[in-house]
Design a protein around this motif. Structure first.
Motif, PDB file in Angstrom:
ATOM      1  N   SER A  43      60.266   5.307 -43.377  1.00 17.33           N
ATOM      2  CA  SER A  43      61.068   4.244 -43.943  1.00 17.33           C
ATOM      3  C   SER A  43      62.098   4.979 -44.791  1.00 17.33           C
ATOM      4  O   SER A  43      61.791   5.454 -45.890  1.00 17.33           O
ATOM      5  CB  SER A  43      60.215   3.318 -44.808  1.00 17.33           C
TER       6      SER A  43
ATOM      7  N   ASP B 222      53.379   8.987 -40.619  1.00 22.40           N
ATOM      8  CA  ASP B 222      54.348   8.290 -41.458  1.00 22.40           C
ATOM      9  C   ASP B 222      54.567   9.169 -42.686  1.00 22.40           C
ATOM     10  O   ASP B 222      53.691   9.285 -43.545  1.00 22.40           O
ATOM     11  CB  ASP B 222      53.808   6.905 -41.826  1.00 22.40           C
TER      12      ASP B 222
ATOM     13  N   THR C  40      52.644  -1.916 -41.555  1.00 22.23           N
ATOM     14  CA  THR C  40      52.140  -1.238 -40.353  1.00 22.23           C
ATOM     15  C   THR C  40      50.888  -1.945 -39.867  1.00 22.23           C
ATOM     16  O   THR C  40      50.716  -2.208 -38.670  1.00 22.23           O
ATOM     17  CB  THR C  40      51.829   0.242 -40.679  1.00 22.23           C
TER      18      THR C  40
ATOM     19  N   GLU D 180      58.947   1.743 -36.225  1.00 18.28           N
ATOM     20  CA  GLU D 180      57.545   1.700 -35.806  1.00 18.28           C
ATOM     21  C   GLU D 180      57.379   0.858 -34.538  1.00 18.28           C
ATOM     22  O   GLU D 180      56.653   1.229 -33.617  1.00 18.28           O
ATOM     23  CB  GLU D 180      56.676   1.109 -36.926  1.00 18.28           C
TER      24      GLU D 180
ATOM     25  N   GLU E  29      49.077   8.217 -42.428  1.00 18.86           N
ATOM     26  CA  GLU E  29      49.978   8.349 -43.558  1.00 18.86           C
ATOM     27  C   GLU E  29      49.308   9.382 -44.443  1.00 18.86           C
ATOM     28  O   GLU E  29      48.099   9.375 -44.590  1.00 18.86           O
ATOM     29  CB  GLU E  29      50.072   7.051 -44.357  1.00 18.86           C
TER      30      GLU E  29
ATOM     31  N   THR F 273      56.865   8.933 -45.044  1.00 24.59           N
ATOM     32  CA  THR F 273      57.715   8.264 -46.034  1.00 24.59           C
ATOM     33  C   THR F 273      57.435   8.730 -47.456  1.00 24.59           C
ATOM     34  O   THR F 273      58.358   8.975 -48.233  1.00 24.59           O
ATOM     35  CB  THR F 273      57.494   6.737 -45.955  1.00 24.59           C
ATOM     36  N   PHE F 274      56.161   8.866 -47.817  1.00 24.89           N
ATOM     37  CA  PHE F 274      55.819   9.226 -49.200  1.00 24.89           C
ATOM     38  C   PHE F 274      56.146  10.683 -49.495  1.00 24.89           C
ATOM     39  O   PHE F 274      56.603  11.010 -50.579  1.00 24.89           O
ATOM     40  CB  PHE F 274      54.322   8.978 -49.471  1.00 24.89           C
TER      41      PHE F 274
ATOM     42  N   TYR G  58      50.007   1.396 -44.794  1.00 22.77           N
ATOM     43  CA  TYR G  58      51.064   0.528 -45.320  1.00 22.77           C
ATOM     44  C   TYR G  58      50.867  -0.871 -44.734  1.00 22.77           C
ATOM     45  O   TYR G  58      50.623  -1.023 -43.522  1.00 22.77           O
ATOM     46  CB  TYR G  58      52.434   1.103 -44.913  1.00 22.77           C
TER      47      TYR G  58
ATOM     48  N   SER H 254      65.311  -0.441 -39.920  1.00 21.65           N
ATOM     49  CA  SER H 254      64.270  -0.477 -40.952  1.00 21.65           C
ATOM     50  C   SER H 254      63.125   0.408 -40.486  1.00 21.65           C
ATOM     51  O   SER H 254      63.065   0.788 -39.306  1.00 21.65           O
ATOM     52  CB  SER H 254      63.748  -1.911 -41.170  1.00 21.65           C
ATOM     53  N   GLY H 255      62.242   0.714 -41.399  1.00 24.69           N
ATOM     54  CA  GLY H 255      61.044   1.461 -41.018  1.00 24.69           C
ATOM     55  C   GLY H 255      60.243   0.685 -39.978  1.00 24.69           C
ATOM     56  O   GLY H 255      59.723   1.277 -39.017  1.00 24.69           O
ATOM     57  N   MET H 256      60.165  -0.640 -40.153  1.00 20.73           N
ATOM     58  CA  MET H 256      59.384  -1.437 -39.200  1.00 20.73           C
ATOM     59  C   MET H 256      60.023  -1.433 -37.808  1.00 20.73           C
ATOM     60  O   MET H 256      59.311  -1.419 -36.798  1.00 20.73           O
ATOM     61  CB  MET H 256      59.210  -2.878 -39.700  1.00 20.73           C
TER      62      MET H 256
ATOM     63  N   LEU I 292      59.706   1.606 -53.398  1.00 17.29           N
ATOM     64  CA  LEU I 292      59.427   2.892 -54.025  1.00 17.29           C
ATOM     65  C   LEU I 292      60.499   3.881 -53.592  1.00 17.29           C
ATOM     66  O   LEU I 292      61.311   3.592 -52.714  1.00 17.29           O
ATOM     67  CB  LEU I 292      58.044   3.406 -53.573  1.00 17.29           C
TER      68      LEU I 292
ATOM     69  N   THR J  70      64.390   3.715 -46.256  1.00 18.00           N
ATOM     70  CA  THR J  70      64.593   2.839 -47.416  1.00 18.00           C
ATOM     71  C   THR J  70      64.129   3.514 -48.702  1.00 18.00           C
ATOM     72  O   THR J  70      64.648   3.235 -49.776  1.00 18.00           O
ATOM     73  CB  THR J  70      63.728   1.569 -47.219  1.00 18.00           C
ATOM     74  N   LYS J  71      63.130   4.375 -48.586  1.00 21.62           N
ATOM     75  CA  LYS J  71      62.454   4.916 -49.761  1.00 21.62           C
ATOM     76  C   LYS J  71      63.128   6.216 -50.212  1.00 21.62           C
ATOM     77  O   LYS J  71      64.292   6.195 -50.537  1.00 21.62           O
ATOM     78  CB  LYS J  71      60.967   5.086 -49.442  1.00 21.62           C
TER      79      LYS J  71
ATOM     80  N   VAL K 109      68.168  -0.457 -46.441  1.00 23.09           N
ATOM     81  CA  VAL K 109      66.918  -0.535 -45.684  1.00 23.09           C
ATOM     82  C   VAL K 109      67.141   0.209 -44.376  1.00 23.09           C
ATOM     83  O   VAL K 109      68.144  -0.036 -43.689  1.00 23.09           O
ATOM     84  CB  VAL K 109      66.524  -2.007 -45.428  1.00 23.09           C
ATOM     85  N   GLY K 110      66.245   1.147 -44.055  1.00 26.39           N
ATOM     86  CA  GLY K 110      66.420   1.909 -42.819  1.00 26.39           C
ATOM     87  C   GLY K 110      65.127   2.574 -42.394  1.00 26.39           C
ATOM     88  O   GLY K 110      64.164   2.648 -43.164  1.00 26.39           O
TER      89      GLY K 110
END
Ligand SMILES: *Cc1c(COP(=O)(O)O)cnc(C)c1O
Length: 415
Positions: free
Chosen positions: A232, A210, A141, A117, A181, A212-213, A138, A112-114, A364, A234-235, A244-245
Motif C-alpha cells: 500500500s 505485503d 486483505t 492485491e 505480512e 507495507t510496514f 491487514y 490502491s493497495g487493495m 499510518l 498510501t503508507k 492512495v496507491g
C-alpha cells in the motif's frame, strides 16, 4: 547518475542493480552479457526510472495527464505508449523506481493497495485453489479473501505466520499462495521470510509478502526468496498522507508479464498525478524511515518504563519473540509501535482521545504521528473472527515530529 541515450541500457540500469550493500542475490542483465553497476538505495530512489526529460531536461518526470497518445501511422507507437490504462510515462517512472528499490525486475503501480492485491489474486488463483493468510492480516486483505475471493471458489486458512510449522501444517495440495505480512498489523509479529519461502516453494506455492510496514528500505523480500511484494504505497512509500496507491513487484519476468496483462485487463491503475506523488515520496523514503525508526525507538523506551503500560509490542525489543528473525531480515525495526494499556479498553480509548500531537486517525506511514484503537477502528470488522485484537491495544504510527513533543504528548495522555 545515469546518463545514457542507449534505451536498453537505461531500462536495464533502472531494473538491474548489482552490488547493493544489502542485496543477497546476484542478477544478470537481460541478455546475459552485460552486468550493470551498482547504485545504493538512496540513489535508486532518486534516479531509477527518472532520467531527465529528453526534450526539456526537466529533472522531475512530468505528470503526463493524457488518456491517449498520437501514433506515427497505424501502430506506430512512440516508445510503446498507446493508451494510459495500458501504460503512462509518469506511472512507468514510478514502476521502474519501485522495481529498483525492491530489487525486482518488474514493478506495477495501482490505484490502491487493495487494487494491487485484487489484481495479484486474480492473476494467480483459480477456483479450487487455497490461500494461507496471516491470522492477524491487514483487515482489508482478510475481507478481500474471505468475502470476495472466497465467493469465486477459493478457500483460505488463517495461520500464525510467525510459526513456521503452523504454516507448513496449513498447506494443502491445492495451496497456491502463502501470504505474509511482516511485521504484522497491529501486533507487529515477525514472519521468517526465507524459511517460509522454502515452505511455500516445497508445496509449489508462491510466497507473497505485503511489505507495507517495513518498506524496501528496511526489508527486501525478493532478495529473501519471496516471489511477489505487495505495497500500500498510501503508507510509507507515499509518506505524506496525501495519496492512495498500491504496488506489486516481482523478480520473475514471466510472472511480471502476467501481472501486467491483468493490470491492463482489470484496470485498477494509478493515475498520473497519484503516481507522481508516490514517486516524490519515494525520493525521501530512506531519510524518513531512519527518523521514523529513531523516534519509534525513543517512544518504545518511554512506554516500556511507564507504569500505566502493560506491554509494548515492537520487534526491536530483545524480549519480542520475533526479534532475532527481524534482526536477520530487517535493517531496522520500523515506525509502528503497539502497546497494551493497563486499565483495559476504557483506559485505552481515553488515552487515544487525550493525545494531541498524535492525531487520532486510521492509516499510518505519514510524516505525522497517528494514534488509534484497533479494536474499535481499523480492526473493528475483525470482531468475532480469527483476527480479533485485544481491547486494551493502542497502535501508534510514530511520525517524524520533534521526538520530545511526542514523548511529552504520550506521557500526558497516559496520566
Ligand atoms: C493500508 C494497507 C493495505 C491496503 O492498502 P490501501 O492503499 O488502503 O488500499 C494493505 N496492506 C497493509 C499492510 C496496509 O496497511
Amino acid at each position: 547518475m545515469v546518463a545514457s541515450s542507449d534505451l536498453w541500457l537505461k531500462r536495464a540500469l533502472s531494473r538491474v542493480h548489482r552490488g547493493d550493500h544489502d542485496r543477497r542475490r546476484a542478477r544478470t542483465a537481460p541478455d546475459g552479457v552485460r552486468s550493470i553497476t551498482v547504485h545504493g538505495f538512496e540513489t535508486r530512489a532518486i534516479h531509477a526510472g527518472q532520467e531527465p526529460d529528453p526534450r526539456t531536461g526537466a529533472v522531475i518526470p512530468p505528470i503526463y495527464a493524457t488518456s491517449t497518445f498520437a501514433q506515427d501511422g497505424v501502430g506506430g507507437l512512440r516508445d510503446g505508449y498507446e493508451y494510459s490504462r495500458s501504460a503512462n510515462p509518469t506511472r512507468t517512472a514510478l514502476e521502474e523506481c519501485l522495481a529498483a528499490l525492491e530489487v525486482g525486475v518488474r514493478g506495477l503501480a495501482f490505484a490502491s493497495g487493495m487494487a494491487a492485491e485484487d489484481t495479484l489474486l486474480r492473476t494467480v488463483l483459480s477456483p479450487g485453489d487455497h490461500v494461507i493468510i496471516p491470522n492477524d492480516a491487514y483487515g482489508g486483505t482478510f475481507r478481500l479473501i474471505s468475502r470476495v475471493v472466497e465467493r469465486w471458489g477459493v478457500s483460505w486458512t488463517a495461520a500464525p505466520v510467525s510459526d513456521i510449522e503452523a504454516v507448513r501444517g496449513a498447506i494443502r495440495p491445492e495451496t497456491k499462495v502463502v501470504w505474509l505480512e511482516t511485521p504484522t498489523n497491529p501486533l507487529l509479529n515477525i514472519a521468517d521470510i526465507p524459511a517460509l519461502a522454502e515452505v511455500a516453494h516445497d508445496a509449489g506455492a508462491l510466497l507473497v509478502v505485503d511489505n507495507t510496514f517495513a518498506t524496501p528500505y528496511l526489508q527486501q523480500p525478493l532478495t529473501l526468496g519471496a516471489d511477489v511484494v505487495v505495497h500500500s504505497t498510501t503508507k510509507y512509500c507515499g509518506g505524506h498522507s496525501d495519496v492512495v496507491g498500491g504496488a506489486l513487484i516481482t523478480g520473475d519476468a514471466a510472472l511480471g508479464d502476467e501481472l501486467a496483462y491483468h493490470q491492463n485487463a482489470l484496470g485498477g491503475v494509478a493515475g498520473p498525478f497519484d503516481a507522481w506523488l508516490v514517486l516524490r515520496g519515494l525520493k525521501t523514503l530512506a531519510v524518513r524511515m531512519d527518523r521514523h525508526c529513531d523516534n519509534a525507538e525513543r517512544v518504545v523506551e518511554a512506554l516500556a518504563g511507564h507504569p500505566n503500560v502493560a506491554e509494548v509490542l515492537y520487534p526491536g525489543l530483545p524480549s519480542h519473540p520475533g526479534h532475532e528473525v527481524a534482526r536477520r531480515q530487517m535493517r531496522r525495526f520500523g515506525g509502528m509501535v503497539s502497546f497494551r494499556v493497563a486499565g483495559g479498553e476504557e483506559a485505552a480509548v481515553e488515552l487515544c482521545n487525550r493525545a494531541q500531537v498524535f492525531t487520532l486517525g486510521e492509516s499510518l506511514g505519514g510524516v505525522e504521528s497517528l494514534i488509534e484503537h484497533p479494536g474499535r477502528m481499523t480492526h473493528a470488522s475483525a470482531a468475532g473472527s480469527p483476527l480479533e485484537v485485544a481491547a486494551d491495544l493502542v497502535r501508534l504510527s510514530v511520525g517524524i515530529e520533534t521526538v520530545d513533543d511526542l514523548l511529552a504528548d504520550l506521557d500526558n495522555a497516559l496520566k
